[in-house]
Design a protein around this motif. Structure first.
Motif, PDB file in Angstrom:
ATOM      1  N   GLU A   8       9.858   3.202  -1.489  1.00 38.67           N
ATOM      2  CA  GLU A   8       9.031   2.143  -0.916  1.00 38.67           C
ATOM      3  C   GLU A   8       9.776   1.408   0.193  1.00 38.67           C
ATOM      4  O   GLU A   8      11.006   1.479   0.272  1.00 38.67           O
TER       5      GLU A   8
ATOM      6  N   ASP B 288       2.432   7.880  -3.805  1.00 40.86           N
ATOM      7  CA  ASP B 288       1.218   7.891  -2.984  1.00 40.86           C
ATOM      8  C   ASP B 288       1.303   8.992  -1.928  1.00 40.86           C
ATOM      9  O   ASP B 288       2.369   9.240  -1.350  1.00 40.86           O
ATOM     10  N   ILE B 289       0.153   9.638  -1.657  1.00 49.50           N
ATOM     11  CA  ILE B 289       0.105  10.721  -0.669  1.00 49.50           C
ATOM     12  C   ILE B 289      -0.763  10.289   0.504  1.00 49.50           C
ATOM     13  O   ILE B 289      -1.871   9.772   0.314  1.00 49.50           O
ATOM     14  N   PHE B 290      -0.253  10.493   1.732  1.00 52.31           N
ATOM     15  CA  PHE B 290      -0.934  10.074   2.955  1.00 52.31           C
ATOM     16  C   PHE B 290      -1.146  11.265   3.884  1.00 52.31           C
ATOM     17  O   PHE B 290      -0.332  12.194   3.914  1.00 52.31           O
TER      18      PHE B 290
ATOM     19  N   LEU C 277       2.521   5.502   9.053  1.00 52.55           N
ATOM     20  CA  LEU C 277       1.754   5.443   7.794  1.00 52.55           C
ATOM     21  C   LEU C 277       0.870   4.197   7.748  1.00 52.55           C
ATOM     22  O   LEU C 277       0.180   3.970   6.761  1.00 52.55           O
TER      23      LEU C 277
ATOM     24  N   GLY D  32      -3.678   8.153  -4.547  1.00 54.76           N
ATOM     25  CA  GLY D  32      -2.817   7.063  -5.007  1.00 54.76           C
ATOM     26  C   GLY D  32      -2.226   7.361  -6.370  1.00 54.76           C
ATOM     27  O   GLY D  32      -2.746   8.186  -7.124  1.00 54.76           O
ATOM     28  N   GLU D  33      -1.102   6.701  -6.674  1.00 52.88           N
ATOM     29  CA  GLU D  33      -0.521   6.798  -7.995  1.00 52.88           C
ATOM     30  C   GLU D  33      -1.476   6.169  -9.012  1.00 52.88           C
ATOM     31  O   GLU D  33      -2.395   5.443  -8.661  1.00 52.88           O
TER      32      GLU D  33
ATOM     33  N   SER E 102      -4.084   7.501   6.538  1.00 50.82           N
ATOM     34  CA  SER E 102      -4.787   6.925   5.385  1.00 50.82           C
ATOM     35  C   SER E 102      -4.259   7.550   4.103  1.00 50.82           C
ATOM     36  O   SER E 102      -3.738   8.673   4.103  1.00 50.82           O
ATOM     37  N   LYS E 103      -4.403   6.779   3.026  1.00 49.54           N
ATOM     38  CA  LYS E 103      -3.979   7.274   1.708  1.00 49.54           C
ATOM     39  C   LYS E 103      -5.063   8.191   1.155  1.00 49.54           C
ATOM     40  O   LYS E 103      -6.226   7.811   1.094  1.00 49.54           O
TER      41      LYS E 103
ATOM     42  N   ASN F 108       0.824  -1.203   0.000  1.00 53.15           N
ATOM     43  CA  ASN F 108       0.000   0.000   0.000  1.00 53.15           C
ATOM     44  C   ASN F 108       0.856   1.250   0.000  1.00 53.15           C
ATOM     45  O   ASN F 108       0.364   2.343   0.271  1.00 53.15           O
ATOM     46  N   PHE F 109       2.143   1.099  -0.308  1.00 54.80           N
ATOM     47  CA  PHE F 109       3.056   2.226  -0.184  1.00 54.80           C
ATOM     48  C   PHE F 109       3.904   2.365  -1.447  1.00 54.80           C
ATOM     49  O   PHE F 109       5.109   2.155  -1.436  1.00 54.80           O
TER      50      PHE F 109
ATOM     51  N   GLN G 236       4.311  12.371   1.190  1.00 55.07           N
ATOM     52  CA  GLN G 236       4.315  11.592  -0.055  1.00 55.07           C
ATOM     53  C   GLN G 236       5.436  10.562  -0.004  1.00 55.07           C
ATOM     54  O   GLN G 236       6.550  10.866   0.446  1.00 55.07           O
TER      55      GLN G 236
END
Length: 516
Positions: free
Chosen positions: A130, A41-43, A61, A231-232, A227-228, A36-37, A126
């Motif tokens: 990974e 991706d922005i959280f 995260l 997403g990409e 939480s995200k 999920n990472f 962001q």
């Protein structure tokens, strides 16, 4: 130069193979239960604790290991971002354009993490790297949204152009165009593929990114921590966004839904090339077999990588670095000197190394031990050639000139785990052993045959019956191809007593030919 993207869909994963003139140069996998990472991706998350000694903070995260946020990755406008996120989350801001939002003072570039962040503070971050091995994700609070032609950077006013665009006039033109359409409160980075594009195409891309920014801001009001919130793109779209250009001649997809998605995305970014997307529907031959990808995977990911004319690479991995050793093997060469042979092998190796780094997505420090060359001009030719071969690599990298020992050191950005494919299989002759993939034995036999056949009028090959059948059945068989190439017929004898991957060459008197 032709480029093809082959997309194979399975029950639990989608595989993406990028081919350049039929040769595999990149391999990606998007799994159903993927991490999920992903990079980009922005959280929305909370600071776990700042650590003054590291001048960094650990952030929750939702990964088993906390994410790492260094002071230098905060971005100068963190106070503005933090204030904006707080107001948006509370529902006090409905206009997400930033044109009327007053910026706060920038943080000190040499400041302390304890002066900026505190435990349990909300922060928008962001993923820039990974989770790899035992480390959690590496994150940044300097947010950026990547599009086809531009990258949007909130809370900035800077406009910059890719260094890979060499023309000064083109750089100035793009900068003027972007300045005229750039929204207030946002910076813009112009990507290499924007070269030669018109303002309408750049503006369309910019508006798409602004829509994504607004959609993310709307999610913040109801988002829990962590939480995200953005997403990409899916893997197919992100690959096309980053690597697609006019040299692509085909995109082949074996899943109808994925085919339609890919076609729809290409319609957005390059409508004139939509016709190259094809739905592969043959049930007789799998897609990766059709384009010889399975064979290339088996022969490219082992410790030993064979090259033309008997040369080969040995690739060793450690936690800290990768080491690549270049070997000439017992090869025939048209070069008249040892120096000429060394340069010839090194040039072949340089091209293969550039391919291997992309294919395996190797990152960190890579040390290459090329064959020693005494002539400084030859060392420079090799260095320039390696730089040219790696110029298409989108990962950030730096190549140092050859050292006095003939070593070339490379650093390459590592943002995700290295692609690692098991190429050894269970040995059918031994319950507890492993052997190289059977397809490799065919390449080894062909390489050894090339070395010995010129010195013998007749060559007899003894092999396991399974391998004998593979070499001699069908038309044209591999044995037939050898005949057309060497003008000599190789007799193949199946031997039941042989182990699966055992083989031996014999001359017309029945004496074994030793391959040196």
């Amino acid at each position: 130069m032709n480029k093809e993207l082959i997309i194979r869909s399975g029950s639990d994963a989608v595989d993406f193979a990028l081919l350049k003139d039929g040769k595999l140069i990149e391999l990606h996998k998007e799994e159903e239960k993927q991490s999920n990472f992903a990079v980009g991706d922005i959280f929305i998350a909370k600071i776990r604790k700042p650590v003054a000694g590291l001048n960094a903070a650990f952030v929750n995260l939702g990964h088993e290991k906390d994410a790492f946020l260094h002071y230098h990755d905060l971005g100068p406008n963190l106070p503005s971002l933090t204030k904006f996120i707080k107001l948006v989350s509370a529902g006090k801001i409905k206009d997400y354009s930033l044109k009327n939002f007053p910026f706060e003072a920038e943080i000190d570039k040499d400041g302390s993490i304890n002066d900026i962040l505190s435990a349990n503070q909300s922060v928008l971050v962001q993923v820039v790297k990974e989770p790899i091995s035992t480390k959690g994700p590496r994150i940044s609070s300097e947010i950026s949204l990547a599009g086809r032609y531009v990258v949007l950077v909130p809370f900035s006013d800077r406009v910059s152009v890719s260094q890979k665009i060499e023309s000064r006039e083109e750089k100035d033109r793009l900068k003027r165009l972007v300045q005229s359409i750039k929204p207030k409160g946002f910076g813009v980075i112009v990507r290499t593929v924007a070269e030669g594009k018109k303002v309408a195409e750049l503006d369309k891309d910019l508006q798409t990114l602004l829509d994504r920014w607004s959609a993310m801001c709307r999610r913040l009001q109801t988002a829990h921590h962590p939480s995200k919130v953005l997403g990409e793109l899916n893997k197919a779209s992100s690959i096309l966004r980053d690597v697609f250009n006019d040299t692509f001649t085909g995109i082949y997809v074996d899943d109808e839904d994925l085919y339609l998605e890919t076609k729809e995305y290409l319609q957005e970014i390059a409508p004139e090339k939509v016709s190259i997307v094809k739905h592969y529907q043959s049930k007789d031959l799998p897609l990766f077999e059709k384009y010889n990808i399975e064979r290339q995977i088996k022969t490219s990911f082992g410790k030993t990588v064979s090259m033309s004319k008997g040369a080969y690479l040995i690739i060793e991995h450690t936690e800290a670095l990768h080491v690549i050793d270049v070997n000439s093997g017992n090869r025939s060469s048209k070069a008249t000197s040892q120096e000429g042979t060394a340069l010839e092998v090194n040039m072949i190796a340089a091209a293969e190394i550039a391919r291997q780094l992309r294919l395996r997505d190797m990152g960190g420090i890579i040390v290459v031990d090329f064959i020693d060359m005494q002539n400084p001009e030859n060392r420079k030719v090799l260095y320039d050639f390696l730089r040219e071969e790696m110029s298409d690599d989108k990962a950030k990298h730096k190549i140092l000139p050859p050292s006095k020992f003939g070593l070339i050191q490379i650093t390459r950005q590592r943002v995700r785990p290295e692609v690692n494919i098991k190429t050894r299989e269970e040995d059918p002759n031994n319950e507890h052993g492993e052997i190289e993939a059977p397809i490799l034995i065919v390449d080894k036999i062909a390489t050894d045959l090339e070395r010995i056949i010129k010195d013998h009028k007749k060559v007899v090959l003894n092999v396991h019956p399974f391998v004998a059948a593979y070499l001699s059945k069908g038309f044209p068989s591999l044995r037939s191809k050898w005949f057309f190439e060497y003008k000599k017929w190789v007799k193949i004898i199946p031997r039941d007593a042989y182990t699966y991957l055992e083989y031996h060459f014999f001359d017309k008197e029945g004496n074994e030919i030793i391959v040196k």
